[in-house]
Motif scaffolding. Structure first.
Motif, PDB file in Angstrom:
ATOM      1  N   UNK A 143      15.728 -17.486  27.863  1.00  7.83           N
ATOM      2  CA  UNK A 143      14.720 -18.535  28.028  1.00  7.83           C
ATOM      3  C   UNK A 143      14.684 -19.420  26.784  1.00  7.83           C
ATOM      4  N   UNK A 144      14.781 -18.794  25.605  1.00 10.58           N
ATOM      5  CA  UNK A 144      14.863 -19.572  24.373  1.00 10.58           C
ATOM      6  C   UNK A 144      16.110 -20.465  24.391  1.00 10.58           C
ATOM      7  N   UNK A 181      18.381 -25.987  24.999  1.00  8.99           N
ATOM      8  CA  UNK A 181      19.172 -26.998  25.703  1.00  8.99           C
ATOM      9  C   UNK A 181      18.305 -28.166  26.156  1.00  8.99           C
ATOM     10  N   UNK A 182      17.072 -27.867  26.592  1.00 13.79           N
ATOM     11  CA  UNK A 182      16.160 -28.927  27.010  1.00 13.79           C
ATOM     12  C   UNK A 182      15.800 -29.836  25.832  1.00 13.79           C
ATOM     13  N   UNK A 183      15.524 -29.229  24.672  1.00 10.03           N
ATOM     14  CA  UNK A 183      15.243 -30.024  23.485  1.00 10.03           C
ATOM     15  C   UNK A 183      16.472 -30.854  23.096  1.00 10.03           C
ATOM     16  N   UNK A 184      17.671 -30.247  23.245  1.00 12.10           N
ATOM     17  CA  UNK A 184      18.889 -30.989  22.934  1.00 12.10           C
ATOM     18  C   UNK A 184      19.072 -32.184  23.846  1.00 12.10           C
ATOM     19  N   UNK A 192      14.601 -23.255  17.877  1.00 11.12           N
ATOM     20  CA  UNK A 192      14.350 -22.504  19.108  1.00 11.12           C
ATOM     21  C   UNK A 192      15.607 -21.754  19.533  1.00 11.12           C
ATOM     22  N   UNK A 193      16.747 -22.414  19.454  1.00 15.21           N
ATOM     23  CA  UNK A 193      18.002 -21.749  19.791  1.00 15.21           C
ATOM     24  C   UNK A 193      18.307 -20.579  18.876  1.00 15.21           C
ATOM     25  N   UNK A 217      23.756 -32.197  34.192  1.00 21.27           N
ATOM     26  CA  UNK A 217      22.664 -33.162  34.032  1.00 21.27           C
ATOM     27  C   UNK A 217      22.663 -33.739  32.619  1.00 21.27           C
ATOM     28  N   UNK A 218      22.795 -32.855  31.623  1.00 28.64           N
ATOM     29  CA  UNK A 218      22.810 -33.310  30.241  1.00 28.64           C
ATOM     30  C   UNK A 218      23.984 -34.233  29.941  1.00 28.64           C
TER      31      UNK A 218
END
Length: 233
Positions: free
Chosen positions: A29-30, A35-38, A48-49, A205-206
């Motif tokens: 989850x972290x 990845x979301x923050x990236x 977080x990573x 998506x990224x």
């Protein structure tokens, strides 16, 4: 060990009749949050990573930490250590870019495509890194050493590419996920395998998002100077 940390290291849940470590779920989850923050070009992606790396390191070393799986994935564990080190570089680089400039805070990174020379360097590093890691992991007794070698090498290259702001780093992650999912399923690391599937869709998506950002950030081409006849007309 007692307290919240002891609970996190020991807690398990049952998924389809198989024991699953809570710390494996939390670590992934972290990873997804990172990845979301990236994707949002936020510096928080790195610390977080790193928290997720610390948890997943304990998951893939069943010999040192109690795990329900019977396999040690030394490449998976080793990449968490390298992730941590490369993430320090990425955290420093993105934080430095966020320093206030003449027009206020700048973006943490400006996504761009790697140059031809940089892409060649990535390909050479992928080939050499996998070739070097494979015999080392095989000698250590890692389960699935060839796949583990690519996952280790590709993950490091993707993390470095993210720190540099290269759009291609998302494609490297997709290639890592394509190898990682079947390996983790065979090894019984079901939360990690499921998260790899989520990562694969998220990376697509990224990649599209960073591609669009790189196109919008591309400087406009300067107009050509007028010819002599146009100038005197």
């Amino acid at each position: 060990m007692t307290g919240p940390l002891g609970w996190l290291l020991d807690a398990q849940v049952q998924v389809a009749g198989s024991p699953v470590l809570v710390r494996e779920v939390v670590g992934n989850v972290f990873g997804l949050a990172s990845a979301l923050f990236g994707l949002r070009l936020a510096v928080w992606a790195w610390p977080v990573g790193m928290a997720g790396n610390a948890l997943l390191f304990t998951v893939f070393l069943g010999g040192a930490f109690a795990t329900p799986q019977a396999h040690d994935l030394y490449g998976q564990a080793g990449r968490q250590v390298f992730f941590f080190a490369v993430s320090l570089y990425g955290w420093w680089r993105w934080s430095r870019n966020r320093r206030p400039g003449a027009d206020g805070d700048r973006a943490a990174v400006a996504p761009r495509w790697a140059t031809g020379r940089e892409r060649l360097g990535l390909l050479l590093a992928a080939a050499v890194g996998t070739a070097v890691a494979y015999p080392v992991l095989a000698a250590l007794g890692s389960w699935g050493p060839l796949a583990d070698a690519w996952i280790l090498t590709g993950s490091l290259l993707a993390t470095y590419g993210m720190a540099r702001g290269w759009v291609e780093f998302w494609l490297i992650w997709i290639a890592v996920d394509a190898v990682g999912v079947p390996l983790l399923l065979r090894g019984g690391f079901y939360p990690s395998a499921a998260m790899y599937l989520v990562y694969g869709a998220f990376c697509a998506w990224g990649f599209a998002a960073w591609w669009r950002t790189s196109r919008s950030a591309r400087p406009a081409r300067a107009p050509l100077p007028p010819t002599y006849s146009e100038a005197v007309a």
